[in-house]
Design a protein around this motif. Structure first.
Motif, PDB file in Angstrom:
ATOM      1  N   THR A   1     -65.479  76.044 -33.470  1.00 15.18           N
ATOM      2  CA  THR A   1     -64.698  74.934 -32.918  1.00 15.18           C
ATOM      3  C   THR A   1     -64.677  74.937 -31.394  1.00 15.18           C
ATOM      4  OG1 THR A   1     -62.691  76.260 -33.144  1.00 15.18           O
ATOM      5  CG2 THR A   1     -63.225  74.757 -34.955  1.00 15.18           C
ATOM      6  N   THR A   2     -65.428  75.841 -30.791  1.00 14.16           N
ATOM      7  CA  THR A   2     -65.600  75.822 -29.337  1.00 14.16           C
ATOM      8  C   THR A   2     -67.068  76.108 -29.021  1.00 14.16           C
ATOM      9  OG1 THR A   2     -65.219  78.179 -28.956  1.00 14.16           O
ATOM     10  CG2 THR A   2     -63.269  76.729 -29.015  1.00 14.16           C
ATOM     11  N   LEU A   3     -67.472  75.729 -27.817  1.00 13.03           N
ATOM     12  CA  LEU A   3     -68.853  75.990 -27.410  1.00 13.03           C
ATOM     13  C   LEU A   3     -69.104  77.490 -27.278  1.00 13.03           C
ATOM     14  CD1 LEU A   3     -71.335  74.262 -26.783  1.00 13.03           C
ATOM     15  CD2 LEU A   3     -70.678  74.308 -24.365  1.00 13.03           C
ATOM     16  N   ASP A   4     -68.124  78.213 -26.737  1.00  7.36           N
ATOM     17  CA  ASP A   4     -68.280  79.666 -26.606  1.00  7.36           C
ATOM     18  C   ASP A   4     -68.429  80.331 -27.975  1.00  7.36           C
ATOM     19  OD1 ASP A   4     -68.149  79.521 -23.869  1.00  7.36           O
ATOM     20  OD2 ASP A   4     -66.026  80.048 -23.741  1.00  7.36           O
ATOM     21  N   ALA A   5     -67.666  79.842 -28.944  1.00  6.69           N
ATOM     22  CA  ALA A   5     -67.770  80.406 -30.294  1.00  6.69           C
ATOM     23  C   ALA A   5     -69.130  80.096 -30.911  1.00  6.69           C
ATOM     24  CB  ALA A   5     -66.647  79.860 -31.168  1.00  6.69           C
ATOM     25  N   ALA A   6     -69.669  78.934 -30.603  1.00  5.21           N
ATOM     26  CA  ALA A   6     -71.005  78.579 -31.114  1.00  5.21           C
ATOM     27  C   ALA A   6     -72.058  79.513 -30.519  1.00  5.21           C
ATOM     28  CB  ALA A   6     -71.322  77.127 -30.767  1.00  5.21           C
ATOM     29  N   VAL A   7     -71.932  79.785 -29.228  1.00  2.00           N
ATOM     30  CA  VAL A   7     -72.872  80.702 -28.574  1.00  2.00           C
ATOM     31  C   VAL A   7     -72.771  82.092 -29.194  1.00  2.00           C
ATOM     32  CG1 VAL A   7     -73.437  81.842 -26.394  1.00  2.00           C
ATOM     33  CG2 VAL A   7     -72.871  79.405 -26.413  1.00  2.00           C
ATOM     34  N   ALA A   8     -71.539  82.549 -29.426  1.00  2.00           N
ATOM     35  CA  ALA A   8     -71.331  83.876 -30.013  1.00  2.00           C
ATOM     36  C   ALA A   8     -71.876  83.945 -31.434  1.00  2.00           C
ATOM     37  CB  ALA A   8     -69.839  84.214 -29.992  1.00  2.00           C
ATOM     38  N   ALA A   9     -71.668  82.888 -32.207  1.00  2.00           N
ATOM     39  CA  ALA A   9     -72.163  82.865 -33.583  1.00  2.00           C
ATOM     40  C   ALA A   9     -73.684  82.904 -33.608  1.00  2.00           C
ATOM     41  CB  ALA A   9     -71.653  81.610 -34.296  1.00  2.00           C
ATOM     42  N   PHE A  10     -74.296  82.214 -32.688  1.00  2.00           N
ATOM     43  CA  PHE A  10     -75.764  82.201 -32.632  1.00  2.00           C
ATOM     44  C   PHE A  10     -76.294  83.589 -32.259  1.00  2.00           C
ATOM     45  CE2 PHE A  10     -79.914  81.675 -30.754  1.00  2.00           C
ATOM     46  CZ  PHE A  10     -80.522  80.725 -31.547  1.00  2.00           C
ATOM     47  N   ALA A  11     -75.626  84.222 -31.302  1.00  2.00           N
ATOM     48  CA  ALA A  11     -76.104  85.520 -30.808  1.00  2.00           C
ATOM     49  C   ALA A  11     -75.865  86.655 -31.794  1.00  2.00           C
ATOM     50  CB  ALA A  11     -75.433  85.849 -29.475  1.00  2.00           C
TER      51      ALA A  11
ATOM     52  N   LEU B   1     -85.632  74.564 -23.022  1.00  2.00           N
ATOM     53  CA  LEU B   1     -84.453  75.265 -23.533  1.00  2.00           C
ATOM     54  C   LEU B   1     -84.797  76.705 -23.884  1.00  2.00           C
ATOM     55  CD1 LEU B   1     -83.043  72.564 -26.012  1.00  2.00           C
ATOM     56  CD2 LEU B   1     -82.152  73.118 -23.734  1.00  2.00           C
ATOM     57  N   SER B   2     -83.916  77.616 -23.533  1.00  2.00           N
ATOM     58  CA  SER B   2     -84.078  79.003 -23.958  1.00  2.00           C
ATOM     59  C   SER B   2     -83.489  79.174 -25.353  1.00  2.00           C
ATOM     60  CB  SER B   2     -83.406  79.951 -22.969  1.00  2.00           C
ATOM     61  OG  SER B   2     -82.020  79.656 -22.875  1.00  2.00           O
ATOM     62  N   ASP B   3     -83.779  80.294 -25.987  1.00  2.00           N
ATOM     63  CA  ASP B   3     -83.300  80.535 -27.340  1.00  2.00           C
ATOM     64  C   ASP B   3     -81.772  80.533 -27.377  1.00  2.00           C
ATOM     65  OD1 ASP B   3     -83.712  81.040 -30.038  1.00  2.00           O
ATOM     66  OD2 ASP B   3     -83.443  83.200 -29.769  1.00  2.00           O
ATOM     67  N   GLY B   4     -81.205  79.672 -28.188  1.00  2.00           N
ATOM     68  CA  GLY B   4     -79.753  79.601 -28.311  1.00  2.00           C
ATOM     69  C   GLY B   4     -79.078  78.713 -27.285  1.00  2.00           C
ATOM     70  N   GLU B   5     -79.818  78.159 -26.348  1.00  2.00           N
ATOM     71  CA  GLU B   5     -79.231  77.257 -25.352  1.00  2.00           C
ATOM     72  C   GLU B   5     -78.844  75.942 -26.037  1.00  2.00           C
ATOM     73  OE1 GLU B   5     -81.779  76.650 -22.008  1.00  2.00           O
ATOM     74  OE2 GLU B   5     -80.261  75.577 -20.832  1.00  2.00           O
ATOM     75  N   ILE B   6     -77.641  75.472 -25.755  1.00  2.00           N
ATOM     76  CA  ILE B   6     -77.092  74.321 -26.485  1.00  2.00           C
ATOM     77  C   ILE B   6     -76.993  73.108 -25.562  1.00  2.00           C
ATOM     78  CG2 ILE B   6     -75.090  73.439 -27.748  1.00  2.00           C
ATOM     79  CD1 ILE B   6     -74.423  76.352 -28.472  1.00  2.00           C
ATOM     80  N   ILE B   7     -77.613  72.010 -25.955  1.00  2.00           N
ATOM     81  CA  ILE B   7     -77.485  70.760 -25.197  1.00  2.00           C
ATOM     82  C   ILE B   7     -76.058  70.239 -25.359  1.00  2.00           C
ATOM     83  CG2 ILE B   7     -78.274  68.377 -24.953  1.00  2.00           C
ATOM     84  CD1 ILE B   7     -80.977  69.240 -26.026  1.00  2.00           C
ATOM     85  N   THR B   8     -75.430  69.886 -24.245  1.00  2.00           N
ATOM     86  CA  THR B   8     -74.071  69.347 -24.306  1.00  2.00           C
ATOM     87  C   THR B   8     -74.049  67.836 -24.082  1.00  2.00           C
ATOM     88  OG1 THR B   8     -73.791  69.948 -21.973  1.00  2.00           O
ATOM     89  CG2 THR B   8     -72.969  71.490 -23.635  1.00  2.00           C
ATOM     90  N   ARG B   9     -74.862  67.351 -23.144  1.00  2.00           N
ATOM     91  CA  ARG B   9     -74.954  65.908 -22.948  1.00  2.00           C
ATOM     92  C   ARG B   9     -76.266  65.578 -22.257  1.00  2.00           C
ATOM     93  NH1 ARG B   9     -70.955  63.914 -18.020  1.00  2.00           N
ATOM     94  NH2 ARG B   9     -71.772  65.274 -16.396  1.00  2.00           N
TER      95      ARG B   9
END
Length: 263
Positions: free
Chosen positions: A10-20, A154-162
């Protein structure tokens, strides 16, 4: 399809952590490319990180000469949003040509640009309009973003925001679409901007490209007549749908139609 862990942060930081933290992980937005790949075992992630629960990724705003569209914005929303239609009508019209209603209501602009299918429509608009891809790590200018078939900066796990598009004086898109998939056999986006005319072609080769000869001709005269006789060259695809020679001539036809729609 083999078993995997499904995460819905539910947050961008959590998405990054889940991916990593999930072994081989994959981000999912609309899922129209990833899920078929998983069903056919072309992709077998250990963890699937769904971005649908991350807030703030579906906003559309206009700031000066830029139109910003959140990465999780669906094609249907891009096609109908009044901010988009007022700023870049050609972009809204492009979105309406993507797939069918089911695809347009699930597919997202960020997912398309992260996947960079060589026949996708949005890459032509982004390259022609001169745009920016913003992510959780920074931003990418469009002129260095697309790096060949299914490859981006894009690097691995990099997330497009807009995604940001420069608002042009005029622009339009024309494509000859495959009758089943509705991907572009050839698609041409033309934009008349403050910095000059930019033309981008998708579907014809292994990735979206600018067309310098067309830009030169349209800079001299922004009319359909200026496109007459122009044939796209370079590394073009030959497959069961069209030869390279056919695609080269088809690009000229789509160019003239796009200019007529924009003029």
């Amino acid at each position: 399809m083999r078993e995997f862990v499904y995460e819905r942060p539910t947050t961008l930081d959590a998405a990054v952590a889940a991916f990593a933290g999930g072994g081989e992980a994959a981000l999912i937005a609309g899922g129209h490319t990833l899920l078929p790949a998983m069903k056919s075992r072309l992709r077998q992630p250990d963890t699937l990180v769904d971005l649908a629960g991350v807030p703030g990724l579906s906003e559309i705003t206009r700031n000066g000469d830029m139109l910003w569209i959140g990465a999780m914005t669906t094609h249907a929303t891009v096609a109908a949003d009044p901010t988009v239609t007022a700023a870049i009508l050609g972009l809204a019209a492009l979105a309406l040509l993507i797939g069918d209603p089911q695809v347009r209501n699930r597919g997202t602009i960020g997912g398309v640009l992260a996947n960079n299918d060589p026949s996708a429509d949005y890459p032509a608009a982004l390259l022609a309009l001169g745009g920016t891809v913003e992510t959780n790590l920074g931003s990418h200018d469009v002129d260095g973003y697309f790096q060949g078939m299914f490859a981006t900066a894009l690097s691995d796990g990099e997330i497009i925001t807009r995604v940001g598009f420069k608002i042009p004086k005029a622009s339009a898109y024309a494509k000859f679409r495959h009758p089943a998939s509705r991907y572009a056999v050839v698609g041409v986006y033309v934009a008349q901007t403050a910095d000059g005319v930019r033309v981008a072609v998708t579907g014809a080769g292994p990735g979206v490209v600018r067309w310098p000869e067309a830009e030169e001709a349209l800079t001299a005269s922004f009319t359909p007549e200026a496109a007459k006789g122009l044939v796209l060259g370079g590394d073009l695809n030959t497959d069961i749908h069209a030869s390279a020679e056919y695609r080269g001539h088809l690009a000229g036809t789509m160019l003239a139609r796009a200019v007529a729609a924009a003029a």
